[in-house]
Design an enzyme around this catalytic site. Structure first.
Site, short mmCIF file in Angstrom:
data_model
loop_
_atom_site.label_atom_id
_atom_site.label_comp_id
_atom_site.label_asym_id
_atom_site.label_seq_id
_atom_site.Cartn_x
_atom_site.Cartn_y
_atom_site.Cartn_z
N GLU A 1 8.38 -20.83 -16.89
CA GLU A 1 9.45 -19.76 -16.67
C GLU A 1 9.85 -19.46 -17.84
O GLU A 1 10.97 -19.65 -17.85
CB GLU A 1 10.01 -20.41 -15.42
CG GLU A 1 8.69 -20.55 -14.41
CD GLU A 1 8.47 -19.28 -13.85
OE1 GLU A 1 8.71 -17.80 -14.03
OE2 GLU A 1 7.45 -19.33 -12.47
N CYS B 1 17.79 -15.23 -16.12
CA CYS B 1 16.74 -14.65 -17.44
C CYS B 1 16.10 -13.44 -16.60
O CYS B 1 15.40 -12.91 -17.47
CB CYS B 1 15.42 -16.02 -16.83
SG CYS B 1 15.24 -16.24 -15.29
#
Length: 470
Positions: A216, A250
């Site tokens: 990720e 993010c």
């Protein structure tokens, strides 16, 4: 809390490896009981300790802790508790007529011993979220949280040692050297959340053991605002999405592409709503956090200094306080393409804005970059939205909002190539930690059994008929 040293990592790994089949054979009720215990720990027993720890680490507001750290994990547990029984059942699949006499199914079995390396920006969410999936799938797990949020890591370590034995789930604190040592071990799966640069290191280490990975990662997630959008609502939502966690998210909007006709109204609306959210002075607001440490503060300060030196327009904000690791919400226009702001993922409360005149400019610009983790579109023109989605690539997309796609457990979350490999959340997270084992069982004599040597003209005719009709 258990203290580990370099020479005990292998022994810990071996103990989990020896225990993996016992854990893997646990029923869905046993797995749900463990998840329920974790839910209670987060919801009640350790909730205030986690709030206090995250404030000590980087002044994360309490409401943000509840909303972005604790709630997503609890919601993930609730979702899995509803569905795990069906996920663990063998999934029958069709068997072609050419294999007449057989039945086929898929068994979701645990991968085994897993390593979860989590980041500092959402340490609770991004440590325990993947752990929930790993437990549901029946794995043993070693957790390595970031060294940049030590207070939070301590509380998480206490939670893990209270709920689990070391041969099932263990949490190891420490600096980057700890991760380096752990990555030398032959895990069955590694789940890493962090930057693309470190993701490459993790993937290289995993390749030595042919270990599967979930990465990720991140990247520069664009926001498109067209001339058919509700600009005022778009600005409010972007401010929320960008400055949540002081921009250290993010999937936060990394830069805005806005139609040139909206520029002055955008700035006016941004100033108004920024003041509504964080007051005249965000440094005094209890709703705005801080940069996690000096290293990241200086990185962001360098980005701003570089933009100024390149004659970018700091339209809003720009003030910083080094002793507080504080950078106020900042909007920058006309940052040159070669500037640090436009070349690197920002991961902080600085928002570059570029204008455009035609949608083709937007598509060409986005497609010239690496695939982003998220792409956001603000428009009331459905044809335009479809055009953008069909002509770009991204890990996820949210229309007329941002960040919310992360909270839907029915959607896979993850990137593509530079922004990630693999998916998480809900069933997709469960699948990351399982091997979809294919099983075929022969019940009676089948057509294939008639085709064993010696090969004859009759058998050739059978093959010809199979190719033609089956």
């Amino acid at each position: 809390m258990t203290n580990y040293t370099d020479n005990t990592y292998l022994e810990l790994f071996k103990s989990q490896k020896a225990n993996q089949f016992k854990i893997g054979k646990m029923t869905y009720k046993q797995r749900l009981k463990k998840l329920k215990s974790l839910q209670i720990a987060l919801e009640k027993t350790y909730k205030q300790q986690l709030r206090d720890a995250l404030y000590k680490d980087f002044k994360k507001p309490q409401l943000e802790v509840d909303l972005t750290e604790i709630y997503p994990v609890i919601d993930e547990i609730r979702f899995i508790r509803k569905h795990l029984k069906s996920w663990l059942k063998n999934q029958k699949v069709d068997t072609p007529i050419s294999l007449l006499g057989s039945s086929s199914w898929i068994k979701n079995e645990p991968k085994g011993v897993c390593l979860i390396i989590s980041p500092w920006n959402f340490p609770v969410n991004l440590t325990f979220g993947p752990l929930v999936s790993a437990i549901a799938a029946g794995n043993t797990v070693i957790l390595k949280p970031s060294e940049m949020t030590p207070h939070t890591s301590k509380v998480m370590s206490n939670i893990v040692s209270h709920l689990f034995s070391n041969d099932e789930v263990a949490l190891i604190e420490g600096e980057v050297e700890v991760s380096t040592e752990l990555l030398k071990l032959p895990f069955n799966h590694i789940f890493f959340t962090g930057s693309p640069q470190v993701g490459k290191i993790v993937m290289k280490a995993a390749s030595a053991h042919l270990t599967s990975v979930t990465l990720e990662l991140g990247g520069k997630s664009p926001v498109i605002i067209d001339d058919n959008s509700n600009l005022d609502n778009a600005v409010k939502k972007i401010i929320f999405g960008k400055f949540l966690n002081a921009g250290q998210t993010c999937i936060a909007p990394d830069y805005v592409l806005i139609h040139e006709s909206l520029t002055s109204n955008f700035v006016a609306a941004f100033k108004k709503h920024l003041k509504d959210f964080y007051s005249e002075d965000p440094s005094q607001s209890n709703s705005f956090g801080r940069i996690v440490n000096q290293k990241h503060f200086k990185r962001l300060q360098n980005y701003l200094d570089d933009a100024r030196n390149r004659h970018a327009d700091i339209a809003i904000g720009g003030i910083s306080e080094e002793n507080e690791n504080y950078i106020e919400p900042t909007v920058v226009f006309d940052a040159p393409e070669e500037s640090e702001l436009m070349q690197n993922e920002i991961f902080g409360p600085i928002l570059p804005v570029k204008t455009y005149s035609s949608i083709s400019e937007v598509l060409d610009y986005i497609n010239s970059k690496e695939k982003p983790l998220a792409l956001y579109i603000f428009s009331n023109d459905n044809k335009r939205v479809t055009e953008i989605i069909n002509n770009t690539r991204a890990g996820s997309t949210c229309v007329n909002h941002n960040l919310l796609q992360f909270l839907n457990h029915n959607l896979p979350f993850g990137g593509s190539n530079n922004s990630g490999i693999g998916k998480s959340h809900g069933y997709f997270g469960f699948l990351e930690f399982t091997n979809q084992r294919s099983v075929l069982k022969q019940h009676t004599l089948g057509a294939v059994d008639l085709l064993k040597p010696p090969y004859t003209n009759f058998k050739q005719k059978l093959v010809d008929l199979t190719i033609k009709w089956f």
